[in-house]
Every structure is written in C-alpha cells, then in structure tokens.
Design a protein around this motif. Structure first.
Motif, short mmCIF file in Angstrom:
data_model
loop_
_atom_site.label_atom_id
_atom_site.label_comp_id
_atom_site.label_asym_id
_atom_site.label_seq_id
_atom_site.Cartn_x
_atom_site.Cartn_y
_atom_site.Cartn_z
N TYR A 1 78.51 45.40 47.65
CA TYR A 1 79.29 44.34 47.02
C TYR A 1 78.70 44.21 45.62
O TYR A 1 77.60 43.68 45.48
CB TYR A 1 79.14 43.02 47.76
CG TYR A 1 79.63 43.07 49.20
CD1 TYR A 1 80.99 42.97 49.49
CD2 TYR A 1 78.74 43.22 50.26
CE1 TYR A 1 81.44 43.00 50.80
CE2 TYR A 1 79.19 43.25 51.57
CZ TYR A 1 80.54 43.14 51.83
OH TYR A 1 80.99 43.17 53.13
N ALA B 1 74.94 46.52 50.86
CA ALA B 1 74.90 45.86 52.17
C ALA B 1 74.70 46.87 53.29
O ALA B 1 74.14 46.55 54.34
CB ALA B 1 76.19 45.07 52.40
N THR C 1 70.79 41.10 63.45
CA THR C 1 70.92 39.70 63.03
C THR C 1 71.99 39.53 61.97
O THR C 1 72.53 40.50 61.46
CB THR C 1 69.58 39.20 62.45
OG1 THR C 1 69.14 40.20 61.53
CG2 THR C 1 68.53 38.99 63.51
N ASN C 2 72.24 38.28 61.61
CA ASN C 2 73.17 37.94 60.53
C ASN C 2 72.83 38.70 59.27
O ASN C 2 71.68 38.77 58.88
CB ASN C 2 73.01 36.45 60.17
CG ASN C 2 73.86 35.59 61.05
OD1 ASN C 2 74.93 36.01 61.47
ND2 ASN C 2 73.38 34.40 61.33
N GLY C 3 73.87 39.25 58.63
CA GLY C 3 73.65 39.89 57.34
C GLY C 3 73.10 41.30 57.42
O GLY C 3 72.76 41.90 56.41
N ALA C 4 73.05 41.86 58.61
CA ALA C 4 72.51 43.22 58.76
C ALA C 4 73.46 44.29 58.22
O ALA C 4 73.04 45.42 57.95
CB ALA C 4 72.19 43.49 60.24
N LYS D 1 76.77 44.73 59.74
CA LYS D 1 77.65 45.19 60.83
C LYS D 1 79.12 45.00 60.48
O LYS D 1 79.93 45.92 60.61
CB LYS D 1 77.31 44.45 62.13
CG LYS D 1 75.83 44.51 62.50
CD LYS D 1 75.51 43.72 63.75
CE LYS D 1 75.82 42.23 63.73
NZ LYS D 1 75.03 41.42 62.79
N GLU E 1 86.18 39.54 62.96
CA GLU E 1 85.35 38.36 63.20
C GLU E 1 86.18 37.14 62.78
O GLU E 1 86.89 37.19 61.78
CB GLU E 1 84.12 38.48 62.30
CG GLU E 1 83.04 37.49 62.57
CD GLU E 1 81.82 37.76 61.67
OE1 GLU E 1 80.76 37.28 62.03
OE2 GLU E 1 81.97 38.42 60.64
N GLU F 1 82.25 40.86 66.86
CA GLU F 1 81.72 39.64 67.48
C GLU F 1 82.73 38.91 68.36
O GLU F 1 83.02 37.73 68.13
CB GLU F 1 81.22 38.69 66.38
CG GLU F 1 80.21 39.38 65.52
CD GLU F 1 79.00 38.55 65.22
OE1 GLU F 1 78.89 37.43 65.75
OE2 GLU F 1 78.15 39.04 64.48
P1 ATP Z 1 77.19 38.60 60.35
O1 ATP Z 1 76.94 38.66 61.77
O2 ATP Z 1 76.63 37.39 59.69
O3 ATP Z 1 78.62 38.86 59.94
P2 ATP Z 1 76.65 41.28 59.54
O4 ATP Z 1 75.60 42.11 60.12
O5 ATP Z 1 78.04 41.53 59.98
O6 ATP Z 1 76.31 39.76 59.74
P3 ATP Z 1 77.62 41.57 56.89
O7 ATP Z 1 78.61 40.46 57.02
O8 ATP Z 1 78.13 42.95 56.90
O9 ATP Z 1 76.52 41.43 57.99
O10 ATP Z 1 76.78 41.31 55.57
C1 ATP Z 1 75.85 42.24 55.04
C2 ATP Z 1 75.33 41.74 53.71
O11 ATP Z 1 76.37 41.76 52.74
C3 ATP Z 1 74.80 40.32 53.73
O12 ATP Z 1 73.68 40.25 52.91
C4 ATP Z 1 75.93 39.51 53.15
O13 ATP Z 1 75.48 38.35 52.51
C5 ATP Z 1 76.54 40.48 52.17
N1 ATP Z 1 77.98 40.24 52.00
C6 ATP Z 1 78.90 40.21 52.98
N2 ATP Z 1 80.14 39.99 52.47
C7 ATP Z 1 79.98 39.87 51.13
C8 ATP Z 1 80.87 39.64 50.02
N3 ATP Z 1 82.19 39.50 50.22
N4 ATP Z 1 80.32 39.58 48.79
C9 ATP Z 1 79.00 39.73 48.59
N5 ATP Z 1 78.11 39.96 49.57
C10 ATP Z 1 78.58 40.03 50.82
#
Ligand code: ATP
Length: 238
Positions: free
Chosen positions: A14, A19, A38-41, A43, A86, A163
């Motif tokens: 991004y 990411a 975890t969150n932000g990994a 996925k 999600e 999820e």
């Molecule tokens: P979650 O379970 O919280 O959805 P995740 O593993 O699915 O977590 P992602 O949503 O893919 O993780 O996010 C990965 C990284 O990219 C995180 O640091 C998040 O803050 C960042 N990110 C996600 N979407 C955006 C966006 N639209 N703009 C900027 N950064 C983003």
C-alpha cells in the motif's frame, strides 16, 4: 500434477508500505489450506490480491497453470475463484434470494443456478426459510452464511473465505466450521483465512502461519496444531 493455485514470491504494497513481503504457497485441488496469523499479518491483503482487487508489486500467481497478473477481478471470478470477504458485504436491502442470485451474475444456466440456490438452502436451511426477507434482518452469523452461499453460487473451483468466524458466537462459529468441513467433504477446494487458529487448523490439510507479511511456518493442519510455538502464540497456551 500442477496445483490449482500457485503463489510464488508474492509481494503487495500500500504505497510504500509492503504488507505482503514475498510469500509462496500452493493450493491443490480438493484441499483446504489455511493462512493464520495475528491482525495485520497480511492475510486479507493476500486474498484481495488473489481476487484481483489489489495489484501485486512482484511475484507470480497462477491459477490452473495460467498467470493471473493483470486479469481484472470480474474475469478472475469467471475463471473460478470466489471470495467471501471479511465483514461479509452482503446487500442488506435486497432479499436473501436476491443476494444469492448476485453470486451467479456471470452464469446463464438457469437450471444450474436454481439447483445451486437449492443447494445453498440445503446447506443453510435458515436462508431458505427466510429467502424473501431483506438480508439486513439476518444475524451476523446468518449473514456470514449468506456470504458463503453467495460465493458458492459462482460454482467456484476455489473458494476463498476471509475470517468466516469473525464476531460470531461460539455456537454460530461451530456451525460455520461444520459447514466448511461439509464443503470439504464434497470436494470443494478452500483457502481459509482465520484468526481462530484452533478451528482453522483442525480443518485444514495445510496451514501457513503469517507474521508481518511473511510466512514463518508451514505444515499440515495437525503438525501446526501440535507445534509448540503455534500453541504458545496462537492457541493461548503458556
Ligand atoms: P486482519 O485480520 O486485521 O485483517 P490481516 O492479516 O488480514 O489482518 P491485512 O489486512 O492484510 O492483515 O493488513 C496487512 C497490513 O497492511 C497491515 O499493516 C495493515 O495496516 C496494512 N493495510 C491493510 N489495508 C491497508 C490499506 N488500505 N492502506 C494501507 N495499509 C493497509
């Protein structure tokens, strides 16, 4: 045999923030593969890229051996990849039946669509009972069922679930996981993103643990379920 889906050194950013930092995995036909972490990994970012909603920075995605780079999202659905996102994204003012029909928007075989609608009602009887009601009146878990049913209406070769257990009561979560197990038994190929590692790994043939954009550990569902580091980090054990 070529895998149904091959992901090779995939990178997604991004802006300047990477990411997904070079992940590789495959999904073989008929298997359930899970990405946990975890969150932000990264996925969700991975699934959105596979669906064509985000463009990769690098790496390759192949579906049935063909590269997906640059293929627009609606064509990716037509190729056989369906995504239940999600947060569900159902259309609350449309009826349950109409929401299901939207999942079949690329199909023209009326008989097949009717048969698959009936299959969705068999899988989730509550959707059949309430087919004429606005989808917004469903509970969170029921909306999750509708999102899954809708994704199945495109008759996907690969079903991606982001999820599905998020925000659900334990009973509803169990029901959703049972349904995924049922779909697996019917031979559906599934890529499952879950924060509930216990549930996901119990179902999955293969699992990958993601941490800050990378896959840090891979194994069969049961290997990961018994892995000490996974148990400590994701299954809440000391
Ligand atoms: P979650 O379970 O919280 O959805 P995740 O593993 O699915 O977590 P992602 O949503 O893919 O993780 O996010 C990965 C990284 O990219 C995180 O640091 C998040 O803050 C960042 N990110 C996600 N979407 C955006 C966006 N639209 N703009 C900027 N950064 C983003």
């Amino acid at each position: 045999m070529t895998a149904l889906l091959e992901v090779e050194d995939l990178r997604v950013a991004y802006g300047k923030i990477e990411a997904v930092k070079g992940i590789s995995f495959t999904v073989e036909e008929g298997r359930v593969v899970t990405l946990i972490g975890t969150n932000g990994a990264g996925k969700t970012t991975t699934l959105r890229t596979l669906s064509g909603l985000l463009q990769p920075l690098g790496g390759a995605i192949r579906f049935e051996g063909k590269p997906l780079a640059g293929v627009p999202a609606h064509k990716i659905v037509a190729l056989g990849l369906a995504h239940s996102p999600e947060g569900r994204h159902i259309f609350p003012r449309l009826t349950i039946a109409e929401n299901l029909q939207l999942g079949a928007f690329l199909r023209k075989d009326a008989d097949g669509i009717a048969a698959d609608t009936q299959k969705a009602y068999d899988l989730f009887p509550i959707l059949g009972e309430r087919r004429s009601q606005a989808a917004g009146t469903l509970s969170g878990g029921e909306q999750q069922m509708l999102a899954m049913g809708r994704a199945l209406m495109s008759r996907p070769k690969l079903l991606m679930l982001d999820e599905p257990s998020m925000g659900l009561s334990p009973i509803m979560m169990q029901k959703i996981m049972q349904t995924i197990a049922e779909l697996k038994a019917q031979g559906t190929t599934i890529l499952l993103v879950e924060q509930n590692a216990q549930a996901a790994l119990s179902l999955a043939d293969q699992g990958h643990v993601m941490e800050i954009g990378k896959i840090v550990l891979s194994g069969t569902g049961s290997e990961l379920l018994h892995d000490e580091s996974v148990r400590k980090a994701y299954l809440g054990e000391d």
